[in-house]
Write a protein that holds these residues in place. Structure first.
Motif, PDB file in Angstrom:
ATOM      1  N   TYR A 157      52.246  43.177  31.397  1.00 37.72           N
ATOM      2  CA  TYR A 157      51.578  44.278  32.077  1.00 37.72           C
ATOM      3  C   TYR A 157      50.353  44.693  31.266  1.00 37.72           C
ATOM      4  N   VAL A 170      46.845  42.718  30.748  1.00 37.87           N
ATOM      5  CA  VAL A 170      47.936  41.833  31.121  1.00 37.87           C
ATOM      6  C   VAL A 170      47.621  40.401  30.701  1.00 37.87           C
ATOM      7  N   CYS A 184      54.044  39.302  35.646  1.00 38.80           N
ATOM      8  CA  CYS A 184      52.746  39.573  36.270  1.00 38.80           C
ATOM      9  C   CYS A 184      52.406  38.548  37.354  1.00 38.80           C
ATOM     10  N   GLN A 219      54.807  51.160  37.243  1.00 36.10           N
ATOM     11  CA  GLN A 219      53.519  51.050  36.550  1.00 36.10           C
ATOM     12  C   GLN A 219      52.808  52.399  36.482  1.00 36.10           C
TER      13      GLN A 219
END
Length: 323
Positions: free
Chosen positions: A60, A67, A97, A263
């Motif tokens: 992330y 990322v 990801c 997130q």
């Protein structure tokens, strides 16, 4: 299999420490060094020759690194571990990801999840383990090496059962968009079995064009009900915000949001805190650096540890992927 070695990048050390504690294994030592020009190197300090190695790191972006930076570090470390003689290297990415782009919806669209898989494979990764990929089938089909997909559903079923103890309202499980209906339906059935009662269903229509969301029509009856919104990821928060507003407008008595990964980009958490949400439950697959009045964190480290234990002992690991 030979001895187990558990590694983490510096960025994932806190979560990996929880996994190590649940597993009863120490984190192995490594060197992670940054150079003045932005390049870096990683190498194991513990001997890994012939070892069964698990490298724990969610992928992330944050204020410290992108990322892509975390991804390159992880890939280079996999290569270093293989070069050092590791018998098997498993990349453990609770949040993986580039999972959103798994099919072409426009001309010349990329297939980012497939390209990601190719990167892991070319470095010699033997297996990839993740928690609630955006699209489980696309995740499993993208890789030629072994994969293990862990659903967070059992964790959230227990969380929901605790929150709903003594609740006499009708209970409804809602998907915030049509694409998540299958996920919400699986959760609805599991929660019904756990509570031994009938659970209703609903969903909210959503259309996306670029970064713009539209829609918001609620399909299903929620008046006077305790409603659980089920999703895999809260990023900007727009999808859950629209769903919560529609469900509140439908007369729901209680609203809880459950998402595997949080997130909370930009002002997402603050925006969600302004909604009539009793709780926003997420796992600790991603570190939570901001506090929210309704935020609840469900620990997934024991689940990750159990998966590692079963993989090391050569099974049964695949049973953990079935809900």
């Amino acid at each position: 299999m030979s001895r187990l070695k558990l590694f983490s990048l510096d960025a994932g050390a806190d979560f990996a420490g929880r996994v190590a504690a649940a597993l009863g294994e120490p984190l192995a030592a490594h060197e992670e060094r940054d150079f003045v020009d932005g390049e870096h190197k990683l190498r194991p300090l513990d001997d890994v020759e012939g070892a069964d190695v698990y490298l724990v790191q969610s992928l992330y972006g944050d204020e410290h690194s992108s990322v892509d930076d975390k991804l390159v570090r992880l890939l280079f470390f996999v290569g270093a571990l293989k070069d050092a003689g590791a018998a098997r290297v498993t990349a453990v990415a609770p949040y993986l990801c580039y999972g959103r782009k798994d099919r072409r919806t426009k001309l010349h669209d990329p297939l980012s999840s497939r390209y990601l898989a190719s990167l892991f494979e070319c470095l010699g990764t033997d297996a990839v383990l993740t928690l609630d990929a955006h699209n489980q089938s696309a995740f499993e089909n993208a890789f030629r090496c072994r994969t293990l997909h862990l659903p967070a559903q059992p964790l959230f079923v227990e969380f929901a059962a605790e929150q709903l103890a003594g609740d006499g309202n009708p209970i409804v499980v809602a998907s915030p968009d049509v694409g998540g209906v299958k996920r919400a339906e699986a959760f609805r059935r599991a929660l019904g079995r756990r509570l031994e009662r009938d659970i209703g269903r609903a969903f909210v229509e959503k259309y996306r064009s670029g970064e713009k969301l539209s829609g918001g029509t609620l399909i299903g009856e929620v008046k006077g009900a305790s409603v659980l919104i089920v999703d895999d990821l809260i990023a900007g928060g727009g999808t859950v915000c629209r769903a919560a507003a529609a469900i509140a407008g439908g007369g729901a008595a209680r609203i809880l949001a459950l998402a595997s990964h949080g997130q909370f980009c930009g002002d997402a958490l603050a925006d969600l805190d302004r909604l009539p949400l009793e709780a926003i439950a997420i796992t600790n697959s991603l570190p939570q650096v901001r506090e929210g009045k309704s935020l609840r964190v469900v620990d997934c480290a024991p689940l990750i540890a159990e998966a590692i234990r079963r993989l090391h002992d050569d099974g049964p690991a695949t049973q953990l992927s079935v809900v």
